[in-house]
Design a protein around this motif. Structure first.
Motif, PDB file in Angstrom:
ATOM      1  N   VAL A  78      32.640  42.597  39.196  1.00 31.37           N
ATOM      2  CA  VAL A  78      33.656  42.863  40.203  1.00 31.37           C
ATOM      3  C   VAL A  78      35.015  42.504  39.613  1.00 31.37           C
ATOM      4  O   VAL A  78      35.108  41.674  38.717  1.00 31.37           O
ATOM      5  CB  VAL A  78      33.412  42.055  41.510  1.00 31.37           C
ATOM      6  CG1 VAL A  78      32.123  42.465  42.167  1.00 31.37           C
ATOM      7  CG2 VAL A  78      33.419  40.571  41.246  1.00 31.37           C
ATOM      8  N   GLU A  89      38.561  40.936  40.665  1.00 33.90           N
ATOM      9  CA  GLU A  89      39.301  40.180  41.680  1.00 33.90           C
ATOM     10  C   GLU A  89      40.696  39.945  41.138  1.00 33.90           C
ATOM     11  O   GLU A  89      40.888  39.124  40.239  1.00 33.90           O
ATOM     12  CB  GLU A  89      38.611  38.856  41.990  1.00 33.90           C
ATOM     13  CG  GLU A  89      37.285  39.020  42.701  1.00 33.90           C
ATOM     14  CD  GLU A  89      36.643  37.691  43.034  1.00 33.90           C
ATOM     15  OE1 GLU A  89      37.202  36.632  42.686  1.00 33.90           O
ATOM     16  OE2 GLU A  89      35.556  37.713  43.645  1.00 33.90           O
ATOM     17  N   GLY A  90      41.649  40.691  41.688  1.00 30.10           N
ATOM     18  CA  GLY A  90      43.016  40.610  41.176  1.00 30.10           C
ATOM     19  C   GLY A  90      43.066  41.243  39.799  1.00 30.10           C
ATOM     20  O   GLY A  90      42.787  42.419  39.630  1.00 30.10           O
ATOM     21  N   ARG A 127      41.324  39.698  37.235  1.00 24.51           N
ATOM     22  CA  ARG A 127      40.201  39.079  36.513  1.00 24.51           C
ATOM     23  C   ARG A 127      38.919  39.868  36.716  1.00 24.51           C
ATOM     24  O   ARG A 127      38.635  40.346  37.809  1.00 24.51           O
ATOM     25  CB  ARG A 127      39.971  37.658  37.014  1.00 24.51           C
ATOM     26  CG  ARG A 127      40.993  36.665  36.523  1.00 24.51           C
ATOM     27  CD  ARG A 127      40.645  35.256  36.870  1.00 24.51           C
ATOM     28  NE  ARG A 127      39.196  35.052  36.941  1.00 24.51           N
ATOM     29  CZ  ARG A 127      38.634  34.017  37.518  1.00 24.51           C
ATOM     30  NH1 ARG A 127      39.367  33.096  38.075  1.00 24.51           N
ATOM     31  NH2 ARG A 127      37.329  33.886  37.543  1.00 24.51           N
ATOM     32  N   SER A 131      32.769  46.571  42.719  1.00 28.88           N
ATOM     33  CA  SER A 131      33.811  46.466  43.734  1.00 28.88           C
ATOM     34  C   SER A 131      35.086  45.905  43.109  1.00 28.88           C
ATOM     35  O   SER A 131      35.066  45.272  42.061  1.00 28.88           O
ATOM     36  CB  SER A 131      33.371  45.566  44.904  1.00 28.88           C
ATOM     37  OG  SER A 131      33.343  44.218  44.516  1.00 28.88           O
ATOM     38  N   LYS A 132      36.188  46.198  43.810  1.00 27.20           N
ATOM     39  CA  LYS A 132      37.485  45.716  43.369  1.00 27.20           C
ATOM     40  C   LYS A 132      38.198  45.138  44.569  1.00 27.20           C
ATOM     41  O   LYS A 132      38.260  45.759  45.626  1.00 27.20           O
ATOM     42  CB  LYS A 132      38.304  46.865  42.771  1.00 27.20           C
ATOM     43  CG  LYS A 132      39.627  46.440  42.212  1.00 27.20           C
ATOM     44  CD  LYS A 132      40.319  47.592  41.527  1.00 27.20           C
ATOM     45  CE  LYS A 132      41.668  47.104  40.986  1.00 27.20           C
ATOM     46  NZ  LYS A 132      42.358  48.169  40.277  1.00 27.20           N
ATOM     47  N   LYS A 133      38.695  43.900  44.433  1.00 26.27           N
ATOM     48  CA  LYS A 133      39.370  43.219  45.555  1.00 26.27           C
ATOM     49  C   LYS A 133      40.808  42.937  45.224  1.00 26.27           C
ATOM     50  O   LYS A 133      41.169  42.672  44.126  1.00 26.27           O
ATOM     51  CB  LYS A 133      38.647  41.911  45.882  1.00 26.27           C
ATOM     52  CG  LYS A 133      37.224  42.116  46.303  1.00 26.27           C
ATOM     53  CD  LYS A 133      36.551  40.788  46.507  1.00 26.27           C
ATOM     54  CE  LYS A 133      35.061  41.008  46.811  1.00 26.27           C
ATOM     55  NZ  LYS A 133      34.334  39.791  46.935  1.00 26.27           N
TER      56      LYS A 133
END
Length: 170
Positions: free
Chosen positions: A117, A119-120, A122, A168-170
């Motif tokens: 994934v 996150e930001g 990273r 996924s990407k947040k």
């Protein structure tokens, strides 16, 4: 017991590994071609395929490298063991062997697909052989489901392509 690298003609790795294992039978404990599992799109469908992790190279696990090197002369194809400037057979370093053992399946010598994934800015790998090796990832192609990983192998620094699916990407 060390792991040694034999250079072969590209595209002939599996055939060369089988010939080396047959001709140097008593001296070779394991002879293999490490592979990576990646996703490939064909006719609109994604399929898992295997590619060679290090094209043009066969890995030989042996405690008798000079006997294996001598047997390579009887292989009816181009084969050359990687050596030092002093013509000594060079085994892979402990770090290189640890990397291969940590990322590939011990029985099949295949580096399976990883999942991660974002996150930001990273990347966090949640499943697969790249888990814990996120710092080595230098580039990601989300559309082709690939990651480039920096590593030292064969005495030089190189980037290799491996399978990484971002779920996924947040």
């Amino acid at each position: 017991m060390g792991v040694f690298v034999v250079q072969v003609v590209g595209g002939q790795e599996d055939r060369a590994a089988a010939l080396i294992a047959k001709i140097a039978q008593g001296a070779v404990e394991d002879c293999f071609v490490p592979k990576r599992e990646i996703m490939h799109r064909k006719a609109g469908q994604w399929h898992r395929i295997l590619e060679k992790l290090y094209p043009g190279y066969v890995f030989v696990q042996t405690s008798m490298p000079e006997q294996v090197r001598e047997a390579l002369g009887r292989v009816p194809a181009f084969t050359r063991m990687l050596t030092s400037a002093g013509d000594t057979c060079l085994p892979l370093t402990a770090d290189e062997v640890a990397w291969i053992n940590a990322t590939t399946n011990v029985d099949t010598h295949v580096m399976e697909m990883s999942e991660g994934v974002i996150e930001g800015d990273r990347v966090m790998v949640i499943r697969g052989p790249l888990k814990g090796h996120e710092a080595r990832i230098t580039r990601i192609d989300r559309h082709k489901r690939l990651a480039w990983v920096d590593m030292d192998m064969f005495g030089r620094h190189k980037a290799i392509r491996v399978g990484l699916e971002i779920v996924s990407k947040k």
